[in-house]
Design a protein around this motif. Structure first.
Motif, PDB file in Angstrom:
ATOM      1  N   LEU A 654       0.822  -1.214   0.000  1.00  0.00           N
ATOM      2  CA  LEU A 654       0.000   0.000   0.000  1.00  0.00           C
ATOM      3  C   LEU A 654       0.853   1.259   0.000  1.00  0.00           C
ATOM      4  CD1 LEU A 654      -2.826  -1.022   2.499  1.00  0.00           C
ATOM      5  CD2 LEU A 654      -3.029  -0.756   0.027  1.00  0.00           C
ATOM      6  N   LEU A 655       1.936   1.243   0.772  1.00  0.00           N
ATOM      7  CA  LEU A 655       2.818   2.408   0.800  1.00  0.00           C
ATOM      8  C   LEU A 655       3.491   2.626  -0.552  1.00  0.00           C
ATOM      9  CD1 LEU A 655       4.468   1.993   4.318  1.00  0.00           C
ATOM     10  CD2 LEU A 655       2.815   3.728   3.612  1.00  0.00           C
ATOM     11  N   ARG A 656       3.869   1.528  -1.203  1.00  0.00           N
ATOM     12  CA  ARG A 656       4.467   1.677  -2.533  1.00  0.00           C
ATOM     13  C   ARG A 656       3.448   2.249  -3.523  1.00  0.00           C
ATOM     14  NH1 ARG A 656       7.696  -4.122  -2.969  1.00  0.00           N
ATOM     15  NH2 ARG A 656       9.412  -3.566  -1.558  1.00  0.00           N
ATOM     16  N   ALA A 657       2.211   1.745  -3.446  1.00  0.00           N
ATOM     17  CA  ALA A 657       1.179   2.289  -4.335  1.00  0.00           C
ATOM     18  C   ALA A 657       0.916   3.760  -4.022  1.00  0.00           C
ATOM     19  CB  ALA A 657      -0.104   1.475  -4.184  1.00  0.00           C
ATOM     20  N   GLN A 658       0.934   4.113  -2.726  1.00  0.00           N
ATOM     21  CA  GLN A 658       0.720   5.509  -2.350  1.00  0.00           C
ATOM     22  C   GLN A 658       1.850   6.395  -2.865  1.00  0.00           C
ATOM     23  OE1 GLN A 658       0.171   6.016   1.821  1.00  0.00           O
ATOM     24  NE2 GLN A 658      -0.037   8.242   1.709  1.00  0.00           N
ATOM     25  N   LEU A 659       3.084   5.900  -2.788  1.00  0.00           N
ATOM     26  CA  LEU A 659       4.203   6.678  -3.314  1.00  0.00           C
ATOM     27  C   LEU A 659       4.085   6.884  -4.814  1.00  0.00           C
ATOM     28  CD1 LEU A 659       7.207   5.137  -1.320  1.00  0.00           C
ATOM     29  CD2 LEU A 659       6.235   7.423  -1.075  1.00  0.00           C
ATOM     30  N   LYS A 660       3.633   5.843  -5.519  1.00  0.00           N
ATOM     31  CA  LYS A 660       3.435   6.004  -6.962  1.00  0.00           C
ATOM     32  C   LYS A 660       2.356   7.044  -7.247  1.00  0.00           C
ATOM     33  CE  LYS A 660       4.868   1.326  -8.299  1.00  0.00           C
ATOM     34  NZ  LYS A 660       4.429   0.049  -8.930  1.00  0.00           N
ATOM     35  N   LEU A 661       1.246   6.995  -6.492  1.00  0.00           N
ATOM     36  CA  LEU A 661       0.177   7.982  -6.708  1.00  0.00           C
ATOM     37  C   LEU A 661       0.655   9.391  -6.379  1.00  0.00           C
ATOM     38  CD1 LEU A 661      -2.898   6.070  -5.238  1.00  0.00           C
ATOM     39  CD2 LEU A 661      -2.392   6.509  -7.644  1.00  0.00           C
ATOM     40  N   ARG A 664       2.682  10.611  -9.228  1.00  0.00           N
ATOM     41  CA  ARG A 664       1.842  11.034 -10.353  1.00  0.00           C
ATOM     42  C   ARG A 664       1.156  12.369 -10.044  1.00  0.00           C
ATOM     43  NH1 ARG A 664      -1.101   5.188 -11.518  1.00  0.00           N
ATOM     44  NH2 ARG A 664       0.788   4.090 -12.245  1.00  0.00           N
ATOM     45  N   ASP A 665       0.711  12.553  -8.785  1.00  0.00           N
ATOM     46  CA  ASP A 665       0.097  13.840  -8.422  1.00  0.00           C
ATOM     47  C   ASP A 665       1.086  14.987  -8.575  1.00  0.00           C
ATOM     48  OD1 ASP A 665      -2.230  12.503  -7.876  1.00  0.00           O
ATOM     49  OD2 ASP A 665      -1.865  12.385  -5.709  1.00  0.00           O
ATOM     50  N   LYS A 666       2.317  14.755  -8.179  1.00  0.00           N
ATOM     51  CA  LYS A 666       3.329  15.806  -8.331  1.00  0.00           C
ATOM     52  C   LYS A 666       3.571  16.129  -9.805  1.00  0.00           C
ATOM     53  CE  LYS A 666       5.714  14.789  -3.999  1.00  0.00           C
ATOM     54  NZ  LYS A 666       6.955  14.285  -3.374  1.00  0.00           N
ATOM     55  N   GLN A 667       3.624  15.093 -10.626  1.00  0.00           N
ATOM     56  CA  GLN A 667       3.797  15.346 -12.056  1.00  0.00           C
ATOM     57  C   GLN A 667       2.613  16.133 -12.619  1.00  0.00           C
ATOM     58  OE1 GLN A 667       4.388  11.553 -13.887  1.00  0.00           O
ATOM     59  NE2 GLN A 667       6.433  11.233 -12.981  1.00  0.00           N
ATOM     60  N   PHE A 668       1.402  15.785 -12.164  1.00  0.00           N
ATOM     61  CA  PHE A 668       0.217  16.503 -12.630  1.00  0.00           C
ATOM     62  C   PHE A 668       0.259  17.969 -12.186  1.00  0.00           C
ATOM     63  CE2 PHE A 668      -4.139  17.943 -11.675  1.00  0.00           C
ATOM     64  CZ  PHE A 668      -4.683  17.899 -12.959  1.00  0.00           C
ATOM     65  N   LEU A 669       0.662  18.215 -10.927  1.00  0.00           N
ATOM     66  CA  LEU A 669       0.742  19.589 -10.436  1.00  0.00           C
ATOM     67  C   LEU A 669       1.810  20.386 -11.172  1.00  0.00           C
ATOM     68  CD1 LEU A 669       0.370  18.997  -6.590  1.00  0.00           C
ATOM     69  CD2 LEU A 669      -1.330  19.952  -8.148  1.00  0.00           C
ATOM     70  N   VAL A 670       2.927  19.757 -11.477  1.00  0.00           N
ATOM     71  CA  VAL A 670       3.971  20.456 -12.239  1.00  0.00           C
ATOM     72  C   VAL A 670       3.464  20.845 -13.624  1.00  0.00           C
ATOM     73  CG1 VAL A 670       6.218  20.147 -13.340  1.00  0.00           C
ATOM     74  CG2 VAL A 670       5.893  19.440 -10.972  1.00  0.00           C
ATOM     75  N   LYS A 671       2.716  19.950 -14.260  1.00  0.00           N
ATOM     76  CA  LYS A 671       2.143  20.282 -15.566  1.00  0.00           C
ATOM     77  C   LYS A 671       1.139  21.423 -15.454  1.00  0.00           C
ATOM     78  CE  LYS A 671       2.697  15.674 -17.571  1.00  0.00           C
ATOM     79  NZ  LYS A 671       2.000  14.484 -18.132  1.00  0.00           N
TER      80      LYS A 671
END
Length: 686
Positions: A654-661, A664-671
Motif C-alpha cells: 500500500l505504501l508503494r502504491a501511495q508513493l506512486k500515486l 503522479r500527483d506531483k507530475q500533474f501539479l507540475v504540468k
C-alpha cells in the motif's frame, strides 16, 4: 489589521512573507516569557509551609493542575537534576563520540574486515558475498570445534589417563578383534602415507572414533558419561549449525524482501541508504564508490535483459524454451555419468584396500579423485550450456548453483551409499559376512573410523586440489596471458572468478565435515585451518590472476540462496548421522558404544540411572500431555508471525502504491503550474 491577518494565516498553515515570520518569532518569545517558569533546582519549602496535599505556596501560585504540582513536589524532594539544552547536547555528543570510538576499536577485531572492503570495492557485491560466506563458515567451524573439544575431546583425554573406564563388552570374541596399534619403527615415506590416509599412528588417536572409550567417571560430587556426551555433543553440534544458518538466512531474507526483487526499489536503497558514512580515508571512500557502481551496473544489466526478453516473438520464445529443456536433459546425463564413475571408483577402492605403498594410497584416494574430476569437468560443460540457455545473470547463478549442488552432494551421497552397502552387506543381515557381527567385520573391524578416514581424505584432497590449482594452473595462465601475445593466449584471457563453482566448493567441504564429524571429531578444526588458508589463496588469485566479471549479478538474493544450498548439505549430513545412530550396529571392538545394539540405546540406559524426580520430569516432557499443547502453542505463534508478515507485506504494498500515486500527483501539479505560467502574465517589479 495586516499583522492580525498574517498571524491568522500562519495559524492556519499558510506561508506568509518575511514580516509574518518575524511576528511569529516575536510572539513565540513573548509566549515563552509569559508562560510560568519554575526553578527545578530550588530547594523545597519547610514542613510548616506545606499544606495537607504536600504542595508549597510557591508551587500553589502557578496555574498548574494538581497532578503536575504533585510531580513538581516529588522532583524537588528527590532533587532530580534537570539538564539544560546545552548540557544535554554535550552529553549526547560525548556519547556519540564514545560510540564511534568503540566501533572503530571493535573494527580491528572483525575478521578480514579491511580485506572484504577492498574486495567489494574492486569486484562488486557478488564476489564479496562469496568471501563473506567463507568468513561465516570459518566462524561456524571455530564455534563447532570449541563445542566438541570442550565436551568430548578434552574429557576423553583426561579421563583416559585417570582411569575409571568400563571396557567390558558382551560381544562375540571374533567381532572384538581390532588392533590399530602402529609398528614401533616405520620408514619415513610410510609416515607420510599414514599422514595422508589417516592410518597408522593417526588411526588410534583422538582424531578418530576408535580412540574414545565407553568411560564413565562417577564420584560423590561429579559424574561424567563419555558415550552420552559424545552422542549429545554431535546432536547439539548439528543444532548449533542449524540455528546459525537460520539466523543468517533471516538477515539475508530481510534484505531480499526489502528490495522485493524490484530494480526500482533496489535503486532507491542504493541511492538513499547505500552510502556508508563510517568510511575513513580516501581509499575506503573510493572502494565504496566502486561497490555502488557495480550494484548499479547489475541493475542496468537486469533491466536490459528484461527488455530484451519482452521484445521476443512467440517463435523465439518457443525455440528458447525448447533449447532450455534439451540442455536440462544434457546436464542431467552428464551428472548421471559422473555418479556412475564415482560408484565404480568407490567399489574398486574398497576391494583394493589391502594394497600397500604408493599404489595403495592411489587406490585409497580413488573415490576422491573421481569426485574431484566430476566436479571439475561437469561444471565446465554446464557453463557452456548456460550460454545457450541465455538466462539473466542472477538466474544463471541460481541455475548453476542448483546443478553444482546436485552434482557435488549427490556425488557424496553415492560415496556414502557405497560405503554403507559394503559395511552392512547391502542391508542383508543374514549374509554370511554380516551374520555374526551384524556388519562386515572382516573388512571393517572399526567401520566408524573407516568412514571418518574417508571424510578426512576428502577434506585433505579438496584442500590440496585448491592449492595445486593456484600454483599449477592459475598463476601459469596469468603469466602466459600477460607475456605472450599469441592467439591462444588472447582466446584464453585472464580467468573470471566464477561464483557458483567456488560457493559449491565451500558447501561441499562443509557437508563433508558435517558428515564426518561423528566419526572424526577433529574435522571441524581441520576445516577451519583449510578455510582460513583458502581465504588468502582465493584473495591472491582474485587480485593477481582474475579480471572483473563481464556479467555481474545481484548479491542480495544470491546470499540467501547460498545459505539455502548450505542447508541442503546440512540435511544430507543429518540423514547420515540419524542412519548411523539408529540403524547400523556399532563396532564391537572400538568406540564408546561398543556394548550397545545401536548408539541411541545409551540415552534410555542413562535415563534410568537418573533420580526418580528427574525421570518423571523427562517422561512428562516426552508425553502427549506436554507435546500436544506445545505443538498447539507453536502453531499459534507461527500463525501469528505469518499473519504479521502478511500484514506488513500488504502495508508495504500500500505504501508503494501511495508513493506512486503521490509521484503522479506531483507530475500533474507540475504540468498544471507550467500551463498556468504560460497563460498568466508575470507581474514586473517596479
Amino acid at each position: 489589521m495586516d499583522g492580525y491577518l498574517q498571524r491568522q494565516s500562519s495559524r492556519n498553515g499558510y506561508l506568509g512573507d518575511q514580516q509574518s515570520l518575524r511576528l511569529r518569532r516575536v510572539s513565540s518569545q513573548v509566549s515563552n516569557q509569559n508562560y510560568p517558569q519554575h526553578d527545578w533546582s530550588s530547594e523545597p519549602a519547610g514542613e510548616d509551609e506545606v499544606d495537607n496535599a504536600g504542595i508549597t505556596p510557591e508551587i500553589r501560585s502557578f496555574p498548574y493542575t494538581m497532578a503536575l504540582k504533585r510531580a513538581v513536589r516529588q522532583v524537588q524532594e528527590r532533587q532530580v537534576p534537570v539538564l539544560s539544552g546545552s548540557k544535554s547536547w554535550k552529553r549526547v555528543k560525548s556519547l556519540r563520540k564514545l560510540k564511534k570510538t568503540t566501533r572503530e576499536f571493535l573494527s580491528f577485531f572483525i575478521l578480514w574486515g579491511k580485506s572484504l572492503q577492498k574486495i567489494g570495492g574492486n569486484f562488486g557485491g557478488g564476489v564479496l558475498s562469496y568471501f563473506v560466506f567463507l568468513r561465516f563458515l570459518v566462524v561456524l567451524n571455530i564455534g563447532s570445534f570449541l563445542l566438541i573439544a570442550g565436551f568430548v575431546i578434552i574429557p576423553s583425554i583426561v579421563f583416559k589417563h585417570v582411569g575409571n573406564s568400563s571396557e567390558i563388552s558382551t560381544g562375540v570374541e571374533e567381532c572384538m578383534k581390532y588392533d590399530p596399534a602402529p609398528q614401533a619403527l616405520v620408514v619415513f615415506y610410510q609416515f607420510f602415507l599414514d599422514l595422508l590416509s589417516g592410518t597408522g599412528f593417526m588411526e588410534y588417536s583422538f582424531m578418530f572414533y576408535g580412540f574414545y572409550n565407553n568411560t564413565m567417571v562417577a564420584d560423590d560430587n561429579f559424574s561424567y558419561n563419555i558415550p552420552l556426551a559424545y552422542l549429545f555433543t554431535a546432536i547439539f553440534y548439528f543444532a548449533f549449525c542449524l540455528i546459525c544458518m537460520i539466523v543468517r538466512m533471516g538477515s539475508a531474507a530481510r534484505v531480499a524482501v526489502a528490495t522485493g526483487g524490484s530494480t526500482v526499489v533496489n535503486y532507491s536503497m542504493i541511492v538513499f541508504t547505500g552510502w556508508d558514512y563510517g568510511c575513513l580515508g580516501d581509499k575506503a571512500t573510493k572502494l565504496k564508490q566502486k561497490n555502488i557502481h557495480y550494484q548499479l551496473q547489475v541493475d542496468l544489466e537486469e533491466e536490459r535483459l528484461k527488455k530484451q526478453a519482452a521484445s521476443r516473438t512467440l517463435g523465439q520464445k518457443v525455440l528458447l524454451y525448447s533449447l532450455r529443456v534439451l540442455m536440462f536433459f544434457v546436464a542431467l546425463g552428464l551428472s548421471a555419468a559422473a555418479f556412475l564413475s564415482i560408484f565404480a571408483a568407490t567399489v574398486s577402492s574398497q576391494d583394493k584396500s589391502d594394497v600397500q605403498g604408493i599404489l595403495g594410497l592411489l587406490y585409497e584416494y580413488l573415490p576422491s579423485i573421481a569426485i574431484t574430476a566430476g566436479n571439475f569437468l561437469v561444471p565446465l560443460l554446464c557453463d557452456q550450456i548456460a550460454l545457450i540457455e541465455r538466462y539473466s545473470p542472477s538466474i544463471t547463478v541460481v541455475v548453476a548453483l542448483l546443478r553444482a549442488v546436485v552434482l557435488r552432494l549427490v556425488s557424496l551421497g553415492v560415496l556414502l551409499f557405497t560405503l554403507w552397502s559394503q559395511i552392512t552387506c547391502y542391508g542383508n543381515k543374514d549374509d554370511s559376512l554380516c551374520e555374526t557381527c551384524k556388519y562386515h567385520h572382516e573388512d571393517y573391524p572399526c567401520w566408524e573410523t573407516r568412514v571418518g578416514q574417508e571424510m578426512y581424505k576428502l577434506t585433505l584432497f579438496d584442500f590440496l586440489i585448491n592449492i595445486a590449482m593456484l600454483l599449477l594452473v592459475e598463476f601459469p595462465r596469468r603469466m602466459v596471458v600477460d607475456n605472450w601475445s599469441c592467439k591462444l593466449s588472447q582466446w584464453l584471457g585472464r580467468q573470471e572468478f566464477v561464483i557458483p563453482s567456488n560457493v559449491l566448493g565451500l558447501v561441499y567441504g562443509q557437508t563433508v565435515v558435517w558428515t564426518g564429524a561423528l566419526f572424526c571429531p577433529v574435522l571441524p578444526l581441520i576445516n577451519t585451518v583449510k578455510f582460513f588458508i583458502l581465504f588468502y589463496c582465493k584473495k591472491i588469485t582474485l587480485f593477481y590472476n582474475c579480471r572483473p566479471a563481464l556479467k555481474t549479478f545481484r548479491s542480495t538474493t544470491s546470499t540467501f540462496f547460498f545459505l539455502v544450498v548450505l542447508l541442503i548439505g546440512w540435511s544430507l549430513a543429518l540423514v547420515v548421522m540419524i542412519y548411523s545412530i539408529a540403524v547400523i550396529h556399532p563396532s564391537w571392538g572400538c568406540g564408546p558404544f561398543r556394548s550397545h545394539q545401536n548408539m541411541w540405546l545409551i540415552v534410555p540406559k542413562s535415563l534410568y540411572n537418573l533420580p526418580e524426580v528427574t525421570q518423571e520430569f523427562l517422561f512428562f516432557i516426552g508425553s502427549q500431555a506436554f507435546s500436544i499443547p506445545l505443538f498447539a502453542l507453536s502453531f499459534v505463534v507461527m500463525w501469528y508471525f505469518i499473519a504479521l508478515a502478511s500484514v506488513y507485506g500488504k502495508s508495504v504494498a500500500l505504501l508503494r502504491a501511495q508513493l506512486k500515486l503521490e509521484g503522479r500527483d506531483k507530475q500533474f501539479l507540475v504540468k498544471q503550474i507550467e500551463e498556468l505560467s504560460r497563460h498568466l502574465p508575470i507581474p514586473e517589479e517596479d
